[in-house]
Scaffold this active site. Structure first.
Site, PDB file in Angstrom:
ATOM      1  CB  SER A  49     -24.226  84.459 -87.682  1.00 16.43           C
ATOM      2  OG  SER A  49     -23.868  83.331 -86.905  1.00 16.43           O
ATOM      3  CB  THR A  50     -18.851  83.520 -86.739  1.00 19.35           C
ATOM      4  OG1 THR A  50     -19.799  82.823 -85.940  1.00 19.35           O
ATOM      5  CG2 THR A  50     -17.697  83.995 -85.864  1.00 19.35           C
ATOM      6  N   GLY A 105     -16.288  80.445 -89.741  1.00 16.86           N
ATOM      7  CA  GLY A 105     -16.832  79.905 -88.494  1.00 16.86           C
ATOM      8  C   GLY A 105     -16.924  78.386 -88.563  1.00 16.86           C
ATOM      9  CG  ASP A 107     -22.066  74.253 -87.835  1.00 14.63           C
ATOM     10  OD1 ASP A 107     -22.529  75.391 -87.677  1.00 14.63           O
ATOM     11  OD2 ASP A 107     -21.989  73.695 -88.945  1.00 14.63           O
ATOM     12  CE  LYS A 117     -16.499  75.813 -92.453  1.00 11.43           C
ATOM     13  NZ  LYS A 117     -17.458  76.812 -91.970  1.00 11.43           N
ATOM     14  N   GLY A 118     -21.151  73.423 -92.046  1.00 13.36           N
ATOM     15  CA  GLY A 118     -22.180  73.155 -93.032  1.00 13.36           C
ATOM     16  C   GLY A 118     -23.602  73.303 -92.549  1.00 13.36           C
ATOM     17  N   GLY A 120     -24.981  75.948 -92.315  1.00 14.84           N
ATOM     18  CA  GLY A 120     -25.511  76.921 -93.268  1.00 14.84           C
ATOM     19  C   GLY A 120     -25.568  76.371 -94.694  1.00 14.84           C
ATOM     20  CD  GLU A 126     -18.691  76.963 -95.156  1.00 13.27           C
ATOM     21  OE1 GLU A 126     -19.216  77.970 -94.676  1.00 13.27           O
ATOM     22  OE2 GLU A 126     -18.900  75.830 -94.693  1.00 13.27           O
TER      23      GLU A 126
HETATM   24  O1  LIG Z   1     -20.250  76.073 -91.982  1.00 14.34           O
HETATM   25  C1  LIG Z   1     -20.923  77.068 -91.999  1.00 14.34           C
HETATM   26  C2  LIG Z   1     -21.871  77.374 -93.093  1.00 14.34           C
HETATM   27  O2  LIG Z   1     -21.946  76.326 -94.020  1.00 14.34           O
HETATM   28  C3  LIG Z   1     -20.788  78.067 -90.902  1.00 14.34           C
HETATM   29  O3  LIG Z   1     -19.488  78.521 -90.851  1.00 14.34           O
HETATM   30  C4  LIG Z   1     -21.150  77.406 -89.604  1.00 14.34           C
HETATM   31  O4  LIG Z   1     -22.469  76.884 -89.749  1.00 14.34           O
HETATM   32  C5  LIG Z   1     -21.101  78.382 -88.440  1.00 14.34           C
HETATM   33  O5  LIG Z   1     -22.081  79.348 -88.626  1.00 14.34           O
HETATM   34  P1  LIG Z   1     -22.325  80.531 -87.587  1.00 14.34           P
HETATM   35  O6  LIG Z   1     -21.094  81.363 -87.585  1.00 14.34           O
HETATM   36  O7  LIG Z   1     -23.537  81.230 -88.123  1.00 14.34           O
HETATM   37  O8  LIG Z   1     -22.586  79.900 -86.233  1.00 14.34           O
END
Ligand SMILES: O=C(CO)[C@H](O)[C@H](O)COP(=O)(O)O
Length: 259
Positions: A49-50, A105, A107, A117-118, A120, A126
């Site tokens: 989302s970022t 982005g 976490d 990360k991850g 998502g 990534e």
């Molecule tokens: O690593 C990721 C996806 O695999 C995202 O970059 C991480 O989860 C941050 O997500 P968001 O910007 O929605 O908070």
């Protein structure tokens, strides 16, 4: 570290400045990161989302003619679809093994710019794209800052092959028993309410490691996870970020690893 608010990046209505949403902060960080993009660059396009704000901003600047000849390398099918719909020319690491700059982005971010990360589920692509990047700009709102990895109560994700995934899940839990680890297979809930394993873009599953305590030496933890047969990759991005952009209620902070 510098701290500024760019009025161009904040909502049009001044009175909204005190009521910035988390999504506003994500957008502000993303727009700031896109200032690092120059015409002719191969750019890693993050997921989430970022990162989606950064992808939109790049397409806006391409349309306005303020950026030219950008080649995007998407880190997930979701980002691929978004970038195609916005008309950003795309390629992949096979054709462009060196990426000038990636924006994504995270976490969690610790004080040494190590990341988790991850959430998502796109951690493998990534890590491949961002690992091939000369510069990796991480964009977060301030809620993502932690004292140590695993410190936000969110999980450290590990991508595993589907074959005997419960065996691998158990091995991962055993590995971090000292840190009070609970390892859970990530599931998604179907429209009928039933649960099935969440599948990554690569056809794999994700095991989420919930940690009660600090796991200590991150490099040692990384090596131990990667040594386990069945593990494909983990979501700790150690020593990879070159720049961190944090948007918070009181402004934007930019931190360079080597600055
Ligand atoms: O690593 C990721 C996806 O695999 C995202 O970059 C991480 O989860 C941050 O997500 P968001 O910007 O929605 O908070």
């Amino acid at each position: 570290m510098g701290s500024t608010f760019d009025p161009l990046l904040t909502p049009a209505d001044d009175s909204a400045a005190v009521t910035l949403t988390q999504d506003d902060l994500k957008r502000i960080a993303a727009y700031k990161a896109v200032e690092y993009v120059e015409s002719g660059m191969v750019v890693g396009l993050g997921t989430g989302s970022t990162a989606k704000h950064a992808v939109s901003r790049i397409s806006e600047l391409l349309r306005e003619g303020k950026l030219r000849d950008i080649i995007g390398i998407p880190t997930s099918t979701t980002t691929h679809v978004q970038a195609i719909s916005l008309g950003i020319p795309l390629s992949d690491l096979d054709s462009h093994p060196v990426v000038d700059l990636s924006i994504d982005g995270a976490d969690e971010v610790d004080p040494a710019l190590n990341l988790v990360k991850g959430r998502g589920g796109s951690l493998l692509r990534e890590k491949m794209v961002e690992g091939a990047s000369k510069k990796f700009v991480v964009i977060v709102d301030e809620s993502k800052l932690v004292k140590h990895i695993g410190g936000s109560g969110l999980a450290v994700p590990v991508e595993v092959v589907p074959f005997c995934c419960n065996f691998t899940r158990g091995k991962l839990e055993e590995l971090f028993r000292g840190a009070g680890c609970k390892a859970k297979l990530r599931v998604k809930v179907g429209s009928g309410g039933g649960e099935t394993a969440a599948v990554t873009d690569n056809g794999n599953y994700v095991v989420d490691l919930y940690l009660e305590r600090d796991i200590g030496d991150l490099d040692a933890a990384s090596e131990a996870i990667l040594r386990l047969p069945g593990v494909v990759e983990h979501g700790m991005f150690l020593g990879m970020a070159t720049t961190l952009i944090v948007a918070g209620k009181f402004g934007v902070t930019v931190k360079d690893r080597f600055g």
